[in-house]
Design a protein around this motif. Structure first.
Motif, mmCIF file in Angstrom:
data_model
loop_
_atom_site.group_PDB
_atom_site.id
_atom_site.type_symbol
_atom_site.label_atom_id
_atom_site.label_comp_id
_atom_site.label_asym_id
_atom_site.label_seq_id
_atom_site.Cartn_x
_atom_site.Cartn_y
_atom_site.Cartn_z
ATOM 1 N N ASP A 157 0.830 -1.210 0.000
ATOM 2 C CA ASP A 157 0.000 0.000 0.000
ATOM 3 C C ASP A 157 0.863 1.257 0.000
ATOM 4 O O ASP A 157 0.581 2.221 -0.721
ATOM 5 N N THR A 158 1.910 1.267 0.803
ATOM 6 C CA THR A 158 2.717 2.481 0.937
ATOM 7 C C THR A 158 3.528 2.766 -0.323
ATOM 8 O O THR A 158 3.665 3.916 -0.736
ATOM 9 N N VAL A 159 4.070 1.726 -0.964
ATOM 10 C CA VAL A 159 4.811 1.948 -2.206
ATOM 11 C C VAL A 159 3.860 2.370 -3.313
ATOM 12 O O VAL A 159 4.155 3.293 -4.090
ATOM 13 N N ALA A 160 2.706 1.710 -3.394
ATOM 14 C CA ALA A 160 1.736 2.069 -4.420
ATOM 15 C C ALA A 160 1.246 3.501 -4.272
ATOM 16 O O ALA A 160 0.966 4.176 -5.269
ATOM 17 N N GLY A 162 3.082 5.894 -3.200
ATOM 18 C CA GLY A 162 4.206 6.800 -3.393
ATOM 19 C C GLY A 162 4.817 7.321 -2.113
ATOM 20 O O GLY A 162 5.606 8.278 -2.143
ATOM 21 N N ARG A 163 4.524 6.687 -0.979
ATOM 22 C CA ARG A 163 5.041 7.183 0.293
ATOM 23 C C ARG A 163 6.431 6.629 0.620
ATOM 24 O O ARG A 163 7.090 7.108 1.531
ATOM 25 N N LYS A 164 6.876 5.614 -0.096
ATOM 26 C CA LYS A 164 8.248 5.133 0.059
ATOM 27 C C LYS A 164 8.661 4.418 -1.224
ATOM 28 O O LYS A 164 7.811 3.922 -1.974
ATOM 29 N N VAL A 188 3.818 -2.341 -9.423
ATOM 30 C CA VAL A 188 3.518 -2.168 -8.004
ATOM 31 C C VAL A 188 2.009 -2.098 -7.838
ATOM 32 O O VAL A 188 1.333 -1.353 -8.564
ATOM 33 N N LEU A 189 1.482 -2.878 -6.897
ATOM 34 C CA LEU A 189 0.044 -2.926 -6.653
ATOM 35 C C LEU A 189 -0.233 -2.664 -5.182
ATOM 36 O O LEU A 189 0.590 -3.011 -4.321
ATOM 37 N N PRO A 190 -1.394 -2.103 -4.858
ATOM 38 C CA PRO A 190 -1.796 -2.036 -3.447
ATOM 39 C C PRO A 190 -2.174 -3.427 -2.953
ATOM 40 O O PRO A 190 -2.362 -4.360 -3.747
#
Length: 307
Positions: A157-160, A162-164, A188-190
């Motif tokens: 969730d965080t990569v999807a 854009g937070r990391k 990349v998927l949530p």
């Protein structure tokens, strides 16, 4: 010293040999075991075995290894003796140097015990060489003979959002590229079951391997295993067993990974942890098996590049 911490252990064997040229009357003493210091061949055998066990103390950059088997044999001819050293271990690196050291020290021991009976020019140690090695990457290849299409799906969730940045998925992508997988689809998927299912079902049409990264833990949003397990028609439990065993030697938290692996139709699914270390360690543990899968499964009617 070279870092071998990410190499899986395997049964490794090495055989090395050396020759000692000597006058015929010295060879006769080897046959009879008659020298003032005792039986040369029996002494050389013990010396060679001891040398194999202590190679890391003699050669600075050799790793200390558990020696499971070592032996030194001799073949006598009219003007020479051939020394043959055999060594085995189960380790992440090989025993070539142990076998070479055993052959060398055994030859030197015979030289020392024969030198009172001839001139220095009459004794000559030559052709110390590695004759055979087995195990490791020389036997269990870590690169495909032909390209195989693969996909890397990162579940986060965080990569999807854009937070990391993603480091684990990119590491897996790079390691698969180095192993000869190509082309490689990356996404990349949530952590959403339907998004994962849709992506996998679409990618299965053109990709022989799908590696997911993330979602294998015990969190509420770790949905990868529960989503993909029903798709697997032929489970390969040994892959994840190997990955967890490899990981547990590095961190006890590897025991919490719920990863699964197996064929969904003609596509192999593997589910890797979401941390960079966990993903890389798991892939290191199973990569030789993945290579083997695509070498032996050439009969599968798949457009992924391994017919």
């Amino acid at each position: 010293m070279k870092d071998v911490g990410m190499k899986p252990e395997s049964l490794r064997r090495a055989r090395a040999s050396a020759e000692l040229l000597a006058p015929a009357h010295c060879i006769a003493r080897l046959r009879s075991g008659d020298t003032e210091k005792g039986d040369p061949l029996k002494t050389a055998r013990v010396a060679g075995i001891l040398a194999a066990k202590r190679t890391d103390e003699l050669i600075p950059l050799c790793h200390p290894l558990p020696i499971y088997q070592a032996d030194v044999l001799f073949e006598l001819a009219e003007d020479r003796v051939r020394i043959i050293a055999k060594v085995e271990t189960i380790a992440p690196t090989g025993v070539e140097m142990e076998a070479l050291t055993a052959a060398s020290i055994a030859a030197l021991t015979i030289y020392d015990m024969l030198k009172p009976y001839c001139e220095p020019a009459e004794l000559c140690i030559r052709e110390c060489r590695l004759d055979e090695k087995r195990g490791g990457k020389s036997q269990y290849r870590r690169r495909l003979p032909a390209p195989v299409a693969a996909a890397v799906l990162v579940l986060s969730d965080t990569v999807a959002a854009g937070r990391k940045p993603d480091t684990a998925g990119r590491a897996v992508e790079g390691e698969l590229q180095a192993a000869g997988f190509a082309p490689i689809h990356y996404a990349v998927l949530p952590d959403e079951p339907q998004a994962l299912l849709d992506a996998v079902n679409e990618l299965r049409k053109q990709h022989a391997l799908i590696a997911t990264v993330g979602g294998t833990g015990i969190g509420r949003r770790d949905i990868t295993v529960d989503t993909l397990k029903p798709l697997i028609t032929r489970e390969l439990p040994g892959l994840m067993e190997a990955a967890r065993a490899f990981g547990q030697r590095r961190t006890p938290y590897a025991a919490m990974s719920r990863g699964v692996a197996g064929f969904a139709g003609d596509t192999l699914l593997v589910t890797l942890p979401g941390s960079r270390g966990g993903a890389s360690e798991s892939l290191a543990a199973i990569l030789p098996s993945l290579i083997h899968v695509f070498e032996v499964c050439r009969d599968l009617p798949h457009p992924g590049g391994y017919q």
